[in-house]
Enzyme design. Structure first.
Site, PDB file in Angstrom:
ATOM      1  CG  ASN A 204      -0.048  -0.341   2.646  1.00 55.55           C
ATOM      2  OD1 ASN A 204       0.430   0.778   2.779  1.00 55.55           O
ATOM      3  ND2 ASN A 204      -0.570  -1.102   3.193  1.00 55.55           N
ATOM      4  CE  LYS A 331     -11.311   0.380  10.314  1.00 51.14           C
ATOM      5  NZ  LYS A 331     -10.511   1.365   9.416  1.00 51.14           N
ATOM      6  CE  LYS A 335      -8.977  -3.084  13.780  1.00 53.10           C
ATOM      7  NZ  LYS A 335      -8.246  -3.156  12.809  1.00 53.10           N
TER       8      LYS A 335
HETATM    9  N1  CTP Z   1      -4.270  -3.619  11.834  1.00 52.87           N
HETATM   10  C1  CTP Z   1      -3.680  -4.632  12.410  1.00 52.87           C
HETATM   11  N2  CTP Z   1      -3.792  -5.573  11.764  1.00 52.87           N
HETATM   12  C2  CTP Z   1      -4.172  -5.803  10.444  1.00 52.87           C
HETATM   13  C3  CTP Z   1      -5.056  -4.749  10.069  1.00 52.87           C
HETATM   14  C4  CTP Z   1      -5.093  -3.439  10.819  1.00 52.87           C
HETATM   15  O1  CTP Z   1      -3.142  -4.521  13.453  1.00 52.87           O
HETATM   16  N3  CTP Z   1      -4.138  -7.171   9.998  1.00 52.87           N
HETATM   17  C5  CTP Z   1      -4.334  -2.006  12.466  1.00 52.87           C
HETATM   18  C6  CTP Z   1      -3.928  -1.097  11.937  1.00 52.87           C
HETATM   19  O2  CTP Z   1      -2.240  -0.731  12.242  1.00 52.87           O
HETATM   20  C7  CTP Z   1      -4.426   0.194  12.567  1.00 52.87           C
HETATM   21  C8  CTP Z   1      -5.831  -0.461  12.695  1.00 52.87           C
HETATM   22  O3  CTP Z   1      -5.397  -1.854  12.823  1.00 52.87           O
HETATM   23  O4  CTP Z   1      -3.808   0.568  13.674  1.00 52.87           O
HETATM   24  C9  CTP Z   1      -6.840   0.132  11.803  1.00 52.87           C
HETATM   25  O5  CTP Z   1      -6.379  -0.331  10.267  1.00 52.87           O
HETATM   26  P1  CTP Z   1      -7.062  -0.063   9.117  1.00 52.87           P
HETATM   27  O6  CTP Z   1      -6.465  -0.596   8.062  1.00 52.87           O
HETATM   28  O7  CTP Z   1      -7.836   1.219   9.270  1.00 52.87           O
HETATM   29  O8  CTP Z   1      -8.617  -1.035   9.521  1.00 52.87           O
HETATM   30  P2  CTP Z   1      -8.979  -2.553   9.345  1.00 52.87           P
HETATM   31  O9  CTP Z   1      -9.184  -3.102  10.713  1.00 52.87           O
HETATM   32  O10 CTP Z   1      -7.955  -3.216   8.522  1.00 52.87           O
HETATM   33  O11 CTP Z   1     -10.320  -2.445   8.352  1.00 52.87           O
HETATM   34  P3  CTP Z   1     -10.734  -1.899   6.944  1.00 52.87           P
HETATM   35  O12 CTP Z   1      -9.453  -2.171   6.344  1.00 52.87           O
HETATM   36  O13 CTP Z   1     -11.860  -2.631   6.861  1.00 52.87           O
HETATM   37  O14 CTP Z   1     -10.862  -0.503   7.232  1.00 52.87           O
END
Ligand code: CTP
Length: 395
Positions: A204, A331, A335
């Site tokens: 990304n 979230k 989380k």
């Molecule tokens: N994160 C994580 N592990 C993953 C995905 C995300 O620890 N496999 C953490 C990221 O580091 C961040 C938070 O979760 O602190 C939110 O990440 P984000 O990408 O915004 O959300 P997602 O949970 O991946 O949800 P979505 O992609 O559906 O928005």
């Protein structure tokens, strides 16, 4: 405005102080420059005077003594740095010798002090120099270690003046309070890479800037910092321990290894949500008109941390393109974070690769919109918010 005195001694690296002085000025510090006679053989006081727009002090006695300059300069300093510092000047400071304007002012100053050595590798490694450095450290003087590389004399080894960014980082360390002293902070940063075959991967746009800025500031505030970083082009901030990983699974393993001993965990990384189910052993050839990759979900590291936390204060991030507050609140809850820093990719000044960010803080009872600011300033704000949250938990 804080005053920084830059003392220059007679090393070839003296020319590098021009860059340093300019960078410090840009950060809005008031700079005074003091040079030893030997330093003026390497770089002209005129050059430095032009950069700071005021006279450079070389001689303590050039105005018939109606002002005791080494005392008046020492009194106005918020931080005193000697850059570059020769073996000779370090030896003098270690032994309280003050026979020139730089050492006299340094001895008289009571502010935080920093030394950035630069010299030949054998001079640096010499036991006498090392003993002098250790002795200076017992006086509370901080050091920015020299780098390894090709030295002006042609030798290769330790002795290169530290990078300007590292010196500035340590200046800011010297000027900062230490609310995170004896605390451990874990920061994850950057993107992850999910391999497809030996030559390709899915990733990304994360640059890692937010996470690196947080790691740097946490160190300046006194923490022992571990940075688990996906692939980025950024320099690891001075004083920060780094663990480099590529995939989300490797990041998860590294986090599991170290999360228990942390006081704060900040998940700034943009973790890949999916990985390719079977990574091809050999390069995938373009025989077909279309290619379907089967992807499987990665574990959510933040969810794991939220479920297993004991005393750790946990900060998550959320990047959204729509319904910012609604998604971020969800979230935060799901989380089990203590703070969630949410930003909207479409907002001006926010998002990937930028030096600024515009975020909203989501905490237990509060949604707080934060104005646009640099990622460095925002790091300070996030850490102070986390410190407050931890304090409120221990009440
Ligand atoms: N994160 C994580 N592990 C993953 C995905 C995300 O620890 N496999 C953490 C990221 O580091 C961040 C938070 O979760 O602190 C939110 O990440 P984000 O990408 O915004 O959300 P997602 O949970 O991946 O949800 P979505 O992609 O559906 O928005």
């Amino acid at each position: 405005m804080k005053t920084i005195i830059v003392g220059i001694s007679g090393s070839v690296a003296a020319y590098k102080t021009c860059d340093l002085v300019r960078a410090l000025k840009k950060l809005n510090y008031d700079i005074e420059v003091i040079m030893t006679e030997n330093a003026t053989k390497f770089i002209s006081p005129l050059t430095l005077g032009a950069l700071i727009n005021k006279p450079v002090l070389v001689d303590d006695f050039d105005d018939q003594g109606y002002q005791i300059k080494h005392i008046s300069y020492a009194k106005k300093a918020d931080c005193f740095i000697i850059v570059p510092a020769t073996a000779n000047i370090i030896g003098k400071i270690a032994n309280g010798v003050c026979d020139d304007i730089v050492t006299s002012t340094f001895l008289a100053a009571t502010c935080p002090k920093l030394i950035a050595p630069a010299m030949n590798v054998n001079m640096y490694d010499n036991l006498a120099t090392q003993r002098n450095i250790e002795r200076c450290k017992t006086y509370g003087i901080k050091f920015v270690e020299p780098g390894y590389g090709l030295l002006a004399c042609g030798d290769v080894g330790r002795g290169k003046l530290a990078d300007t960014d590292d010196i500035i980082n340590m200046v800011e360390y010297c000027l900062s309070p230490k609310p995170l002293k004896h605390k451990r902070v874990l920061v994850t940063a950057g993107p992850t890479q999910e391999a497809i075959d030996p030559v390709r991967y899915i990733t990304n746009h994360s640059s890692g800037k937010m996470g690196y800025a947080l790691a740097k500031r946490a160190y300046q505030l006194g923490a022992k910092v571990t940075l688990i970083s996906g692939p980025t082009d950024l320099r690891v901030p001075y004083g920060v321990e780094v663990i480099n990983i590529k995939s989300a699974r490797a990041m998860f393993e590294a986090v599991k290894e170290s999360y228990e001993k942390q006081d704060y965990i900040i998940k700034a990384a943009a973790v890949g949500d999916y990985r390719v189910k079977e990574i091809a052993t050999n390069k995938i050839k373009k025989h077909e008109d279309s290619l379907i990759l089967e992807m499987v979900k990665n574990d959510d590291i933040l969810t794991y941390l939220g479920a297993h936390k004991t005393t750790q204060t946990i900060c998550g991030f959320a990047m959204e393109t729509q319904n910012l507050i609604e998604n971020a609140k969800d979230k935060f809850k799901r989380k089990n974070c203590d703070l969630l820093v949410a930003n909207n990719l479409n907002e001006n000044g926010a998002g990937f690769k930028k030096d600024t960010n515009k975020v909203t803080f989501i905490s237990k009872n509060d949604v707080q919109s934060i104005e646009l600011m640099s990622k460095d300033e925002l790091s300070d704000l996030i850490l102070k918010k986390l410190i407050k949250i931890k304090e409120s938990h221990s009440c």
